[in-house]
Design an enzyme around this catalytic site. Structure first.
Site, PDB file in Angstrom:
ATOM      1  N   ASN A  69    -105.223  -3.808   6.702  1.00  0.00           N
ATOM      2  CA  ASN A  69    -106.783  -3.371   6.634  1.00  0.00           C
ATOM      3  C   ASN A  69    -106.827  -1.785   6.402  1.00  0.00           C
ATOM      4  O   ASN A  69    -106.021  -0.849   6.710  1.00  0.00           O
ATOM      5  CB  ASN A  69    -107.295  -3.598   8.166  1.00  0.00           C
ATOM      6  CG  ASN A  69    -108.640  -2.705   8.468  1.00  0.00           C
ATOM      7  OD1 ASN A  69    -108.832  -1.865   9.014  1.00  0.00           O
ATOM      8  ND2 ASN A  69    -109.700  -3.475   7.853  1.00  0.00           N
ATOM      9  N   GLU A  77    -109.319  -4.571   1.813  1.00  0.00           N
ATOM     10  CA  GLU A  77    -110.293  -3.700   1.058  1.00  0.00           C
ATOM     11  C   GLU A  77    -109.487  -2.950   0.065  1.00  0.00           C
ATOM     12  O   GLU A  77    -110.098  -2.418  -0.705  1.00  0.00           O
ATOM     13  CB  GLU A  77    -110.848  -2.519   2.201  1.00  0.00           C
ATOM     14  CG  GLU A  77    -111.702  -3.241   3.385  1.00  0.00           C
ATOM     15  CD  GLU A  77    -110.713  -3.637   4.294  1.00  0.00           C
ATOM     16  OE1 GLU A  77    -111.441  -4.307   5.357  1.00  0.00           O
ATOM     17  OE2 GLU A  77    -109.578  -3.709   4.270  1.00  0.00           O
ATOM     18  N   ASP A 134    -122.563  11.788  15.986  1.00  0.00           N
ATOM     19  CA  ASP A 134    -122.299  10.725  15.138  1.00  0.00           C
ATOM     20  C   ASP A 134    -123.434  10.795  14.016  1.00  0.00           C
ATOM     21  O   ASP A 134    -124.299  11.869  13.877  1.00  0.00           O
ATOM     22  CB  ASP A 134    -122.180   9.432  15.861  1.00  0.00           C
ATOM     23  CG  ASP A 134    -121.235   8.395  15.144  1.00  0.00           C
ATOM     24  OD1 ASP A 134    -121.111   8.401  14.006  1.00  0.00           O
ATOM     25  OD2 ASP A 134    -120.648   7.692  16.054  1.00  0.00           O
TER      26      ASP A 134
END
Length: 433
Positions: free
Chosen positions: A138, A202, A250
């Site tokens: 990943n 990915e 964030d």
């Protein structure tokens, strides 16, 4: 395009601003990134706790135009290019050696930025983490803050792929092998933000976007990473150690909550000759684009697979490039907008607001979208979903992301005479001048 090649290209086109005065990593560099958001910057004279640090690049992908240039595509071709890479991931080449210098773990070697006053501390924000668990690989983004010379604590979103691999390793009393990469090619940066089926890798998407990639095995574990990364931290996510993580500003420019999160231990640091550290300003344009833009093709595909003739998808700046989508369709029946809404949620479950408009609306223009909502909405064309899975980034949601969604059908109703809805186009007015 490779990280260093892209910097050189922008530099040759005089699109990079060079900051030559001494700038501290303690909130000062972040202030420059905020002030010049949308303009690529290179900090030439970086002040760290150790003294003068390596150069820092930031805001490199802080506009859609910069991303299109880095992908070497034309305006409006992003979704098509990403869908092609998602549908046809490419192979990549494993090489035995790469041009890195290797160092014993010492995170003070890296000019990690302290961004905002109430942050827990300095944060690595542009890192793509490569993990391997028994052959399941990943790559994904994770924010990381140092808690020691060789330790970081990082945010792993629950039920996402890296968290799933970590939980499996933890259940078996084992650490998870990782390589934390900083300063990556555009293909890696975009692929790292995609969401694909668990177990698929990915890196194939990144390789398709880059027309091929080379990777090398880590020196200290079973992870791998691209040979053109600027900085790599080889290490493990410990199965038996956690620490407090947060607060942190964030995507939505709000402080995320403090959580107990896994600890990463670094075993080796790999760096290019005279490496350039990639900074990414939390809640800046680059953060919103790199996180949100790769979700537009997944929304597009989901709506198209629902049988809707979709024209475009746009994640708005007002929704921090993540929570608010405007989708244009070529409507054939009045039940299609609801189908498009349901499909869009499947394509990106973090959405909080969805607006469906006709294909003659410029979805990037809030005035045109607002006009469509005001003129074509009527009672019954809105849909409210409560206590459903959304995003932990939504300040109105619970910490695990349960919240509400609002969707509006702002398409022209087919049962109203067209003459009543006819809108004079600007182009027609220009002809009269």
């Amino acid at each position: 395009m490779k990280f260093r090649d892209f910097i050189n290209k922008l530099d040759s086109e005089k699109k990079i601003m060079h900051i030559t005065k001494e700038v501290s990593t303690n909130k000062e560099a972040a202030a420059y990134l905020k002030k010049y958001d949308g303009t690529p910057l290179i900090f030439e004279n970086v002040k760290t706790e150790r003294g003068k640090g390596m150069r820092i690049a930031g805001n490199l992908l802080s506009s859609v135009e910069l991303i299109e240039e880095g992908m070497q595509i034309g305006k409006g071709q992003f979704i098509g290019k990403m869908i092609e890479a998602l549908d046809k991931p490419a192979s990549f080449e494993k090489v035995s050696n790469a041009d890195f210098d290797y160092f014993e773990p010492d995170l003070s070697l890296i000019p990690i930025l302290f961004h905002y006053p109430l942050d827990q501390g300095p944060y690595i924000t542009s890192a793509v983490v490569f993990a391997n668990r028994n052959g399941i690989r990943n790559m994904s983004y994770h924010r990381l803050t140092p808690i020691g010379k060789d330790r970081l604590v990082g945010r792993l979103v629950e039920k996402r792929d890296l968290h799933t691999l970590y939980e499996d390793a933890k259940a078996h009393g084992e650490d998870l092998d990782v390589a934390i990469t900083i300063g990556n090619s555009l293909g890696v940066l975009l692929a790292g933000a995609t969401s694909i089926e668990h177990g698929k890798y990915e890196l194939g998407i990144a390789s398709a976007l880059e027309n091929g990639l080379q990777v090398v095995d880590a020196k200290t574990n079973s992870a791998e990473y691209p040979v053109d990364s600027e900085i790599v931290l080889e290490g493990k996510i410990l199965h038996d150690e956690t620490a407090k993580e947060g607060p942190f500003v964030d995507l939505t420019a709000t402080y995320d909550v403090v959580r107990e999160q896994p600890v990463f231990v670094i075993d080796k640091i790999a760096m290019k000759k005279e490496p350039i550290y990639q900074a990414l300003l939390p809640a800046g344009n680059e953060h919103k684009l790199l996180m949100g833009l790769p979700r537009t093709p997944t929304i597009y595909k989901a709506v198209k697979e629902a049988g809707i003739d979709v024209a475009g998808v746009y994640l708005t700046p007002g929704g921090s490039g993540w929570l608010d989508a405007v989708i244009s369709i070529r409507k054939k029946s009045d039940d299609e907008p609801k189908k498009a809404i349901e499909a869009a949620i499947k394509g990106h479950r973090s959405l909080k607001r969805i607006t469906i408009v006709d294909d003659d609306v410029d979805i990037t223009n809030p005035d045109e979208v607002g006009y469509a909502v005001t003129m074509y909405w009527r009672a019954g064309k809105e849909y409210v979903f409560d206590n459903v899975k959304g995003s932990s980034l939504d300040p109105m949601a619970t910490p695990d992301g349960m919240g509400s969604k609002l969707a509006i059908d702002a398409t022209k109703p087919l049962d109203v005479p067209k003459e009543k809805l006819l809108k004079m186009k600007k182009a027609n007015m220009d002809i009269m001048l």
